[in-house]
Design a protein around this motif. Sequence first.
Motif, PDB file in Angstrom:
ATOM      1  N   VAL A  21       0.843  -1.197   0.000  1.00 49.01           N
ATOM      2  CA  VAL A  21       0.000   0.000   0.000  1.00 49.01           C
ATOM      3  C   VAL A  21       0.874   1.242   0.000  1.00 49.01           C
ATOM      4  O   VAL A  21       1.963   1.256   0.592  1.00 49.01           O
ATOM      5  N   SER A  22       0.411   2.265  -0.679  1.00 46.80           N
ATOM      6  CA  SER A  22       1.104   3.547  -0.662  1.00 46.80           C
ATOM      7  C   SER A  22       0.915   4.196   0.699  1.00 46.80           C
ATOM      8  O   SER A  22      -0.208   4.322   1.190  1.00 46.80           O
ATOM      9  N   ILE A  23       2.034   4.633   1.311  1.00 45.97           N
ATOM     10  CA  ILE A  23       1.957   5.268   2.633  1.00 45.97           C
ATOM     11  C   ILE A  23       2.132   6.783   2.560  1.00 45.97           C
ATOM     12  O   ILE A  23       2.196   7.457   3.578  1.00 45.97           O
ATOM     13  N   GLY A  24       2.223   7.323   1.350  1.00 46.72           N
ATOM     14  CA  GLY A  24       2.321   8.756   1.212  1.00 46.72           C
ATOM     15  C   GLY A  24       3.713   9.204   0.822  1.00 46.72           C
ATOM     16  O   GLY A  24       4.600   8.379   0.628  1.00 46.72           O
ATOM     17  N   PRO A  25       3.841  10.508   0.691  1.00 48.03           N
ATOM     18  CA  PRO A  25       2.848  11.538   1.005  1.00 48.03           C
ATOM     19  C   PRO A  25       1.724  11.560  -0.016  1.00 48.03           C
ATOM     20  O   PRO A  25       1.780  10.880  -1.035  1.00 48.03           O
ATOM     21  N   GLY A  26       0.717  12.375   0.272  1.00 50.23           N
ATOM     22  CA  GLY A  26      -0.423  12.484  -0.611  1.00 50.23           C
ATOM     23  C   GLY A  26      -1.639  12.990   0.137  1.00 50.23           C
ATOM     24  O   GLY A  26      -1.525  13.584   1.218  1.00 50.23           O
ATOM     25  N   SER A  27      -2.801  12.744  -0.429  1.00 55.80           N
ATOM     26  CA  SER A  27      -4.057  13.154   0.185  1.00 55.80           C
ATOM     27  C   SER A  27      -4.227  12.483   1.543  1.00 55.80           C
ATOM     28  O   SER A  27      -4.160  11.256   1.649  1.00 55.80           O
ATOM     29  N   PHE A  28      -4.458  13.279   2.583  1.00 56.70           N
ATOM     30  CA  PHE A  28      -4.613  12.714   3.918  1.00 56.70           C
ATOM     31  C   PHE A  28      -5.773  11.722   3.946  1.00 56.70           C
ATOM     32  O   PHE A  28      -5.655  10.607   4.461  1.00 56.70           O
TER      33      PHE A  28
END
Length: 241
Positions: free
Chosen positions: A66-73
């Motif tokens: 899974v993507s853990i960020g950064p990005g949309s909260f």
Amino acid sequence: MPPALSILAVDTATPCCGVAVRVGERLASELTVMSSRTHSVHLLSMIREALELADLELPTIDGFAVSIGPGSFTGLRIGISTVKALAFAAGKRCVGVSSLESLAWACLPWPDGIWALMDARKGEVYAGHYRERGGALERLAPEQVLPLEAALRATDTPHLFVGDGAERYRDRILSVMGGLAGFVAPERNFPRAAVLARLAQPLFAAGRGVDPDHIVPRYLRQSDAELRLHGPSGDRAVPEC
């Protein structure tokens, strides 16, 4: 020969929601939806369809990425909570992957530096600075949130710019970098779940998967709600897998 490792990957860091299934060296399925609606509306149905297209069932998945960020909260919370729930139910382990690293890795092979830039709003970008070394991606500086000009001031050699931040600020980048700046096609400016699964594969093979409760988002900065409640406290360090 051991059986091929099967990985279910989910990326919800941006408006582009992606799900992919990888079996060994083969991409078995991938679905991508670009929508202004919350990812919670379509994520579970995308996961079911991706598994069906790969001719697999959830209990047969060996690991979750899974993507853990950064990005949309909000997007990150939806993806991470969904993957954690599925991994707990299946009794499997997880790997968290940086959104910026995923963007940059998809640009390889590339002979020069790479700036992965995601729009952080407020005139800032989430920035990851990389280059290729020996067929792998080398991080040149810690991932951070900063004004675009701060990144450009430190760049005086040819670089490829990728991400929705690069797309949004293309004219400003060109005004500073001129012919030293290269850009990807617009459809490559969002992370792909297939790339996320590819990056997770060697981590699982090396035994670096972790229990689902160890997967946490990496925001790089506080949300507006946290700032109103607690005031600025600097970047929070959260573990990556």
